[in-house]
Design a protein around this motif. Sequence first.
Motif, short mmCIF file in Angstrom:
data_model
loop_
_atom_site.label_atom_id
_atom_site.label_comp_id
_atom_site.label_asym_id
_atom_site.label_seq_id
_atom_site.Cartn_x
_atom_site.Cartn_y
_atom_site.Cartn_z
N ALA A 142 0.83 -1.22 0.00
CA ALA A 142 0.00 0.00 0.00
C ALA A 142 0.86 1.26 0.00
CB ALA A 142 -0.91 -0.01 1.21
N LYS A 143 0.49 2.16 -0.86
CA LYS A 143 1.17 3.46 -0.96
C LYS A 143 0.17 4.54 -0.53
CE LYS A 143 5.05 2.09 -2.72
NZ LYS A 143 6.24 2.16 -1.88
N PRO A 144 0.67 5.76 -0.31
CA PRO A 144 -0.26 6.82 0.11
C PRO A 144 -1.45 6.98 -0.85
CG PRO A 144 2.00 7.56 0.35
CD PRO A 144 2.06 6.21 -0.30
N TYR A 145 -1.19 6.80 -2.16
CA TYR A 145 -2.30 6.96 -3.11
C TYR A 145 -3.30 5.82 -3.03
CZ TYR A 145 1.36 4.48 -5.76
OH TYR A 145 2.35 3.62 -6.15
N ASP A 146 -2.87 4.63 -2.56
CA ASP A 146 -3.84 3.54 -2.36
C ASP A 146 -4.76 3.88 -1.19
OD1 ASP A 146 -2.90 1.71 -4.37
OD2 ASP A 146 -1.14 1.40 -3.12
N ARG A 147 -4.15 4.44 -0.15
CA ARG A 147 -4.96 4.85 1.00
C ARG A 147 -5.98 5.90 0.57
NH1 ARG A 147 -0.17 3.46 3.49
NH2 ARG A 147 -0.42 2.37 5.47
N GLY A 149 -10.25 5.75 0.54
CA GLY A 149 -11.24 6.84 0.49
C GLY A 149 -12.56 6.35 -0.05
N LEU A 150 -12.50 5.56 -1.12
CA LEU A 150 -13.74 5.07 -1.73
C LEU A 150 -14.44 4.07 -0.81
CD1 LEU A 150 -15.50 5.20 -4.31
CD2 LEU A 150 -14.29 3.17 -5.10
#
Length: 348
Positions: A8-13, A18-19
């Motif tokens: 997991a990367k920040p953009y996955d979080r 988020g979704l």
Amino acid sequence: MKLAVFSAKPYDREYLGGLAAKRDPLSEIETNFLDFSLSSDTAALANGADAVCVFVHDTLDAKVLQELHAGGVRAILLRCSGYNNVDLKEAEKLGLFVANVPSYSPEAVAEFAVALIQTLNRKTHRAYNRVRDGNFNLDGLLGRTLHGKTVGIVGVGRIGLALARIVQGFGCKLVAYDPSPTDVFKEYGEYTDLDTLLPQCDIVSLHCPLMDSTRHIINETTLAKMKQGAMLVNTSRGGLIDTGCVMKALKSKHLGGLALDVYEGEGALFYNDHSGDIIDDDLLMRLTAFHNVVVCGHQAFFTEEALTEIAECTLRNLDDWSKGVPTRNALVQVGRPMARRDSRLARL
Ligand code: NAD
């Protein structure tokens, strides 16, 4: 419903997390983001999860799948299209559901391939550095007009077709090789076999999946068939290219340029910051020293639109599995969630 998200990367979080939170305000999808990749060393950390969500560098060989299964995992959700890192036969044997995101903005990858082609062709990577250094000399920056050149597409699926549409706009001639041809491409160019395609192309762009039959599809023999001075582009999977042979072809100047978004040994490096390390991959380091080679770190998919589609499709796959609804994204359509009466998804 417990979902362990590996690599997991920040953009996955941001996008997936988020979704999930937006769709499920009661947080009945319990998402556990793990910064490291899935391997036999880390599989135990998914114990208790119903499903794992994985990406391109996670290892899902027989051993890892058995460990996941023993820990209670019943579904594998790939947040990518390629699935060469999953032992599908073993997953089927274990009764694990496996689904991917077969299509997320194929245009994102095709547009990136064009960005690489034009960077390398018009040498904007070199110009950028020169201008920052106050050097406005044009020597060494000579490119070639794309209009009228022949582009060969190896694998005309969603991304190959998106590339064909863009490249047609440049006024290029298009030829393609695909063992499963479709009528759609015939609007843009002609199909041919690989041996006929290679000698006529100024640019060869790879868009087929990595399988046993395509591993090192670009090797000493096929490189020798390429036109002198042609450019090779790979935004698909590193294993399609025998990198050692490509290095030799670059050194002999038979190959005129190489643009890579993917690399055979990328698993040990890509998606992480190694700027403070001594990188011991001599082949990669040598490649990055060539002025006619551009290497990027597997980022062709990386657009806001693609991340949104990946998150939506991954959660849809999770829903379908949990409801027992057949999904066309299933690579292995077996396995059902364990009955969890406290889970809204399991009740649906
Ligand atoms: P797709 O399944 O729509 O198309 C793949 C095409 O390759 C199919 O038409 C298939 O018939 C063809 N093919 C199969 N075997 C072949 C062979 N031996 N020679 C030539 N063609 C062959 O897949 P897609 O969505 O277009 O994606 C293609 C690949 O791109 C994926 O497998 C994945 O590895 C890669 N990819 C990379 C990124 C990135 O960020 N760099 C992102 C998404 C996908």
